[in-house]
Design a protein around this motif. Sequence first.
Motif, PDB file in Angstrom:
ATOM      1  N   ARG A 132      49.465  23.783  44.641  1.00  0.00           N
ATOM      2  CA  ARG A 132      50.214  23.286  43.630  1.00  0.00           C
ATOM      3  C   ARG A 132      50.711  21.631  44.190  1.00  0.00           C
ATOM      4  O   ARG A 132      50.740  20.919  43.276  1.00  0.00           O
ATOM      5  CB  ARG A 132      51.618  24.259  43.599  1.00  0.00           C
ATOM      6  N   ASN A 189      47.818  21.709  34.723  1.00  0.00           N
ATOM      7  CA  ASN A 189      48.270  23.062  34.375  1.00  0.00           C
ATOM      8  C   ASN A 189      48.027  23.890  35.812  1.00  0.00           C
ATOM      9  O   ASN A 189      47.029  23.793  36.447  1.00  0.00           O
ATOM     10  CB  ASN A 189      47.495  23.642  33.308  1.00  0.00           C
ATOM     11  N   SER A 232      48.672  27.912  37.396  1.00  0.00           N
ATOM     12  CA  SER A 232      49.093  29.285  37.499  1.00  0.00           C
ATOM     13  C   SER A 232      48.245  29.857  38.858  1.00  0.00           C
ATOM     14  O   SER A 232      47.554  29.331  39.497  1.00  0.00           O
ATOM     15  CB  SER A 232      48.761  30.082  36.233  1.00  0.00           C
ATOM     16  N   TYR A 240      44.778  30.015  37.577  1.00  0.00           N
ATOM     17  CA  TYR A 240      43.996  28.934  36.918  1.00  0.00           C
ATOM     18  C   TYR A 240      44.586  27.549  37.313  1.00  0.00           C
ATOM     19  O   TYR A 240      45.640  27.568  37.153  1.00  0.00           O
ATOM     20  CB  TYR A 240      44.106  29.134  35.228  1.00  0.00           C
ATOM     21  N   SER A 287      43.967  23.319  36.157  1.00  0.00           N
ATOM     22  CA  SER A 287      43.405  22.407  35.259  1.00  0.00           C
ATOM     23  C   SER A 287      43.931  20.789  35.656  1.00  0.00           C
ATOM     24  O   SER A 287      45.308  21.032  35.626  1.00  0.00           O
ATOM     25  CB  SER A 287      43.119  22.497  33.730  1.00  0.00           C
ATOM     26  N   HIS A 331      43.735  16.836  34.242  1.00  0.00           N
ATOM     27  CA  HIS A 331      43.229  16.051  33.039  1.00  0.00           C
ATOM     28  C   HIS A 331      43.184  14.567  33.326  1.00  0.00           C
ATOM     29  O   HIS A 331      44.176  14.078  34.041  1.00  0.00           O
ATOM     30  CB  HIS A 331      43.897  16.615  31.648  1.00  0.00           C
TER      31      HIS A 331
END
Length: 130
Positions: free
Chosen positions: A68, A85, A87, A90, A92, A94
């Motif tokens: 993180r 994002n 979690s 997951y 992602s 950008h």
Amino acid sequence: MSMTPGMPLSATLIPDCTSEEAHRAAYKKAKADSSVFVCITRQGTHWSVVLDVIRRPLVTDEAAQVLRSAVEELVATGAAAGGANFSTEYISMHQIASEGRAREIAAAFHGAIYGLQQLQAAVSVPQQSA
């Protein structure tokens, strides 16, 4: 392209899943191999990175904090200018400026996840008495 379970991919082997067909095929292969799914996708003039551990937690909470922090640093420095994002299953990121940079980031996170999972498995094994 080989997605051997337990083996992180080098930057050159990270699949480009810009097309829906390529995404579906890579995800299906990762799922069948019980591998961490990783890909890059082109979005206009930028790229995105996606990682999905597919039905299992990423790593321990403590190890997830390391990942993180790295994601947050990429966003803060503008390397992932479109945000991210995160979690336990997951990740992602950008608006990465180039395909090469997206591949580098994807490979680094893919390798880190596998390394942390292997370390977690090694320290979770009960010691055998001599």
